[in-house]
Scaffold this motif. Structure first.
Motif, PDB file in Angstrom:
ATOM      1  N   UNK A 138      17.164   2.690  55.080  1.00  0.00           N
ATOM      2  CA  UNK A 138      16.873   1.334  54.595  1.00  0.00           C
ATOM      3  C   UNK A 138      17.457   1.071  53.212  1.00  0.00           C
ATOM      4  N   UNK A 139      18.218   2.024  52.680  1.00  0.00           N
ATOM      5  CA  UNK A 139      18.803   1.862  51.350  1.00  0.00           C
ATOM      6  C   UNK A 139      19.906   0.810  51.392  1.00  0.00           C
ATOM      7  N   UNK A 140      20.138   0.175  50.239  1.00  0.00           N
ATOM      8  CA  UNK A 140      21.186  -0.842  50.123  1.00  0.00           C
ATOM      9  C   UNK A 140      22.370  -0.300  49.335  1.00  0.00           C
ATOM     10  N   UNK A 141      23.560  -0.647  49.777  1.00  0.00           N
ATOM     11  CA  UNK A 141      24.796  -0.410  49.026  1.00  0.00           C
ATOM     12  C   UNK A 141      24.985   1.014  48.550  1.00  0.00           C
ATOM     13  N   UNK A 142      25.480   1.178  47.313  1.00  0.00           N
ATOM     14  CA  UNK A 142      25.806   2.498  46.771  1.00  0.00           C
ATOM     15  C   UNK A 142      24.598   3.425  46.636  1.00  0.00           C
ATOM     16  N   UNK A 143      23.387   2.859  46.580  1.00  0.00           N
ATOM     17  CA  UNK A 143      22.186   3.686  46.448  1.00  0.00           C
ATOM     18  C   UNK A 143      21.975   4.581  47.664  1.00  0.00           C
ATOM     19  N   UNK A 144      22.646   4.277  48.758  1.00  0.00           N
ATOM     20  CA  UNK A 144      22.453   5.027  49.998  1.00  0.00           C
ATOM     21  C   UNK A 144      23.134   6.391  49.980  1.00  0.00           C
TER      22      UNK A 144
END
Length: 197
Positions: A138-144
């Motif tokens: 469920x992480x978004x963008x680069x945080x994944x």
């Protein structure tokens, strides 16, 4: 009363494609190239930055079979229409080059449809199952990337799966970029034939 039609004019009219063939060729070529540019350089980047990773992956898994099949169909039809309109005995070097460009595009499209793109989609589904079992996705963008890096370090089977996906994704992307370049070259060739807009 008109005299006999000169041989050169008769030959030109025999090999000149009809306006319907020209329209179909332009329609398939522009549809394919426009779709490829949109999916590759716009939709993918926007979705990857604003959707949870698994949502983005699920959307791609649903859309990509249509995308690959439409690209393959357009590539095959472009090759067929161009070859039918340019008999092999009267091919210039420029036309031979165009046929090679269409052949490369069709081959890359079919490879992506039947092999690389399909395998990459299947591997995404497997990766998502493992990630879900670890509470990821469920992480978004680069945080994944960081949680997945940690999972790769701790789980050898996930690491092997991720490597296989990376390889097939890279090959699929290469085929896709090859098709974009081929269709761009074909559009340049067509633009060079226009006497007016």
């Amino acid at each position: 009363m008109k005299g006999p039609v000169p041989i050169q004019d008769a030959m030109a009219s025999d090999t000149e494609p009809s306006n319907t063939i020209k329209l179909l060729h332009l329609l398939f070529l522009s549809t394919s190239w426009g779709m490829q540019v949109w999916v590759t350089f716009v939709a993918g980047f926007v979705m990857s930055r604003h959707l949870p990773r698994h949502t983005f992956g699920s959307i791609q898994r649903e859309l990509f079979p249509y995308y690959f099949h439409i690209s393959s169909t357009c590539a095959f039809l472009n090759l067929t229409l161009f070859a039918m309109s340019h008999p092999s005995e009267s091919l210039s070097e420029e036309h031979k080059t165009q046929i090679i460009v269409f052949l490369v595009c069709a081959a890359a499209s079919v490879l992506n449809t039947q092999c690389f793109g399909q395998v990459a989609s299947d591997l995404v589904a497997e990766l998502q199952l493992v990630e879900r079992s670890h509470g990821l996705g469920q992480e978004l963008g680069p945080a994944a990337s960081e949680p997945r890096r940690q999972l790769r370090a701790s789980d050898p089977s996930y690491r092997r799966l991720a490597r296989r996906f990376a390889l097939h994704h890279a090959l699929s992307s290469l085929c896709n970029l090859l098709c974009i370049v081929c269709n761009g070259l074909s559009l340049c060739h067509l633009a060079g034939q226009l006497s007016a807009l």
